[in-house]
Design a protein around this motif. Structure first.
Motif, PDB file in Angstrom:
ATOM      1  N   TYR A   9      -2.910   0.535  12.151  1.00 47.63           N
ATOM      2  CA  TYR A   9      -2.601   0.509  10.717  1.00 47.63           C
ATOM      3  C   TYR A   9      -3.343   1.633  10.003  1.00 47.63           C
ATOM      4  N   THR A  10      -2.707   2.181   8.987  1.00 50.89           N
ATOM      5  CA  THR A  10      -3.302   3.205   8.142  1.00 50.89           C
ATOM      6  C   THR A  10      -3.412   2.665   6.727  1.00 50.89           C
ATOM      7  N   LYS A  34       4.859  -8.947  12.651  1.00 48.81           N
ATOM      8  CA  LYS A  34       6.261  -8.591  12.429  1.00 48.81           C
ATOM      9  C   LYS A  34       6.488  -7.712  11.197  1.00 48.81           C
ATOM     10  N   TYR A  35       5.512  -7.602  10.320  1.00 54.37           N
ATOM     11  CA  TYR A  35       5.688  -6.868   9.071  1.00 54.37           C
ATOM     12  C   TYR A  35       5.376  -5.381   9.227  1.00 54.37           C
ATOM     13  N   ASP A  36       6.002  -4.561   8.386  1.00 51.61           N
ATOM     14  CA  ASP A  36       5.766  -3.120   8.373  1.00 51.61           C
ATOM     15  C   ASP A  36       4.531  -2.754   7.554  1.00 51.61           C
ATOM     16  N   TYR A  37       4.191  -3.592   6.588  1.00 52.28           N
ATOM     17  CA  TYR A  37       3.049  -3.354   5.704  1.00 52.28           C
ATOM     18  C   TYR A  37       2.274  -4.657   5.536  1.00 52.28           C
ATOM     19  N   ILE A  38       0.984  -4.524   5.273  1.00 49.82           N
ATOM     20  CA  ILE A  38       0.155  -5.683   4.949  1.00 49.82           C
ATOM     21  C   ILE A  38      -0.596  -5.368   3.675  1.00 49.82           C
ATOM     22  N   GLY A  45     -13.882 -14.473  -3.704  1.00 51.49           N
ATOM     23  CA  GLY A  45     -14.580 -14.189  -2.456  1.00 51.49           C
ATOM     24  C   GLY A  45     -13.752 -14.372  -1.199  1.00 51.49           C
ATOM     25  N   GLN A  46     -12.451 -14.631  -1.340  1.00 51.00           N
ATOM     26  CA  GLN A  46     -11.570 -14.843  -0.202  1.00 51.00           C
ATOM     27  C   GLN A  46     -10.563 -13.699  -0.105  1.00 51.00           C
ATOM     28  N   LEU A  47     -10.343 -13.239   1.119  1.00 51.52           N
ATOM     29  CA  LEU A  47      -9.319 -12.231   1.367  1.00 51.52           C
ATOM     30  C   LEU A  47      -8.012 -12.926   1.712  1.00 51.52           C
ATOM     31  N   ARG A  48      -6.954 -12.517   1.016  1.00 50.81           N
ATOM     32  CA  ARG A  48      -5.620 -13.062   1.275  1.00 50.81           C
ATOM     33  C   ARG A  48      -4.743 -11.911   1.768  1.00 50.81           C
ATOM     34  N   LEU A  49      -3.980 -12.162   2.825  1.00 46.39           N
ATOM     35  CA  LEU A  49      -3.108 -11.146   3.400  1.00 46.39           C
ATOM     36  C   LEU A  49      -1.650 -11.580   3.290  1.00 46.39           C
ATOM     37  N   TYR A  74       0.870  -7.968  -9.561  1.00 46.51           N
ATOM     38  CA  TYR A  74       0.789  -8.405 -10.963  1.00 46.51           C
ATOM     39  C   TYR A  74       1.025  -9.902 -11.131  1.00 46.51           C
ATOM     40  N   GLU A  75       1.891 -10.493 -10.318  1.00 48.59           N
ATOM     41  CA  GLU A  75       2.248 -11.899 -10.498  1.00 48.59           C
ATOM     42  C   GLU A  75       1.357 -12.880  -9.742  1.00 48.59           C
ATOM     43  N   TYR A  76       0.889 -12.499  -8.555  1.00 50.04           N
ATOM     44  CA  TYR A  76       0.199 -13.464  -7.702  1.00 50.04           C
ATOM     45  C   TYR A  76      -1.280 -13.184  -7.462  1.00 50.04           C
ATOM     46  N   CYS A  77      -1.755 -12.020  -7.836  1.00 50.72           N
ATOM     47  CA  CYS A  77      -3.166 -11.686  -7.607  1.00 50.72           C
ATOM     48  C   CYS A  77      -3.953 -11.846  -8.901  1.00 50.72           C
ATOM     49  N   ASN A  78      -5.241 -12.091  -8.759  1.00 48.16           N
ATOM     50  CA  ASN A  78      -6.103 -12.177  -9.929  1.00 48.16           C
ATOM     51  C   ASN A  78      -6.107 -10.835 -10.654  1.00 48.16           C
ATOM     52  N   PHE A  79      -6.135 -10.866 -11.972  1.00 46.03           N
ATOM     53  CA  PHE A  79      -6.097  -9.646 -12.765  1.00 46.03           C
ATOM     54  C   PHE A  79      -7.286  -8.753 -12.417  1.00 46.03           C
ATOM     55  N   GLY A  80      -6.996  -7.510 -12.068  1.00 45.85           N
ATOM     56  CA  GLY A  80      -8.037  -6.544 -11.773  1.00 45.85           C
ATOM     57  C   GLY A  80      -8.721  -6.721 -10.430  1.00 45.85           C
ATOM     58  N   CYS A  81      -8.162  -7.548  -9.555  1.00 43.19           N
ATOM     59  CA  CYS A  81      -8.821  -7.809  -8.271  1.00 43.19           C
ATOM     60  C   CYS A  81      -8.735  -6.594  -7.349  1.00 43.19           C
ATOM     61  N   PRO A  82      -9.708  -6.462  -6.459  1.00 46.77           N
ATOM     62  CA  PRO A  82      -9.608  -5.414  -5.442  1.00 46.77           C
ATOM     63  C   PRO A  82      -8.465  -5.737  -4.478  1.00 46.77           C
ATOM     64  N   TYR A  83      -7.727  -4.707  -4.056  1.00 46.11           N
ATOM     65  CA  TYR A  83      -6.643  -4.914  -3.092  1.00 46.11           C
ATOM     66  C   TYR A  83      -6.436  -3.644  -2.288  1.00 46.11           C
ATOM     67  N   PHE A  84      -5.647  -3.767  -1.223  1.00 40.69           N
ATOM     68  CA  PHE A  84      -5.327  -2.623  -0.391  1.00 40.69           C
ATOM     69  C   PHE A  84      -3.944  -2.814   0.220  1.00 40.69           C
ATOM     70  N   VAL A  85      -3.351  -1.694   0.646  1.00 44.56           N
ATOM     71  CA  VAL A  85      -2.050  -1.701   1.308  1.00 44.56           C
ATOM     72  C   VAL A  85      -2.207  -0.941   2.628  1.00 44.56           C
ATOM     73  N   LEU A  86      -1.820  -1.585   3.732  1.00 44.15           N
ATOM     74  CA  LEU A  86      -1.851  -0.971   5.056  1.00 44.15           C
ATOM     75  C   LEU A  86      -0.432  -0.801   5.567  1.00 44.15           C
ATOM     76  N   LYS A  87      -0.197   0.283   6.294  1.00 47.75           N
ATOM     77  CA  LYS A  87       1.107   0.520   6.914  1.00 47.75           C
ATOM     78  C   LYS A  87       0.941   0.491   8.425  1.00 47.75           C
ATOM     79  N   LYS A  88       1.827  -0.254   9.097  1.00 45.76           N
ATOM     80  CA  LYS A  88       1.816  -0.277  10.553  1.00 45.76           C
ATOM     81  C   LYS A  88       2.370   1.049  11.049  1.00 45.76           C
TER      82      LYS A  88
END
Length: 122
Positions: A9-10, A34-38, A45-49, A74-88
């Motif tokens: 993943y990148t 099975k997904y192309d992106y995560i 304090g919890q990581l959700r994928l 915007y709809e499901y994450c806490n406002f301003g939360c840290p996040y990332f996008v990975l590509k397989k």
């Protein structure tokens, strides 16, 4: 490149230092293969994928296409939360050298280590 469960993943995008490799490996599940992106996001304090597909994939629906990832943030994450996008990027062959993370024992070890670090930091 991050190697987990025979996949490479990148990191495409990272907001507010959201990517933690150890936490990602500890949280990773075979269901995500099975997904192309995560997309990973942090809340309380919890990581959700969550997995997403390429728009042209036969398995893609409106909700799980990567071109709608910001709707998810915007709809499901806490406002301003840290996040990332990975590509397989690649499937890693067993013959390739280098460590491949994501085995059950490795995940349990990292999960215990991560949880222990969270308790000491609290």
């Amino acid at each position: 490149m991050i190697r987990v469960n025979r996949h490479g993943y990148t990191v495409l995008e990272e907001k507010r230092d959201g990517f933690d490799e150890e936490a990602f490996i500890a949280r990773y599940s075979d269901v995500l293969d099975k997904y192309d992106y995560i997309v990973g996001d942090w809340g309380h304090g919890q990581l959700r994928l969550k997995g997403f597909y390429e728009p042209q994939s036969k398995l893609a629906t409106y909700e799980n296409r990567i071109d709608h990832v910001m709707d998810y943030v915007y709809e499901y994450c806490n406002f301003g939360c840290p996040y990332f996008v990975l590509k397989k990027e690649t499937d890693i062959n067993e013959e390739e050298s280098g460590p491949v993370f994501g085995g059950t024992k490795q995940k349990l070890k990292l999960k215990r280590k991560f949880n222990k670090n969270e308790e000491t930091n609290a």
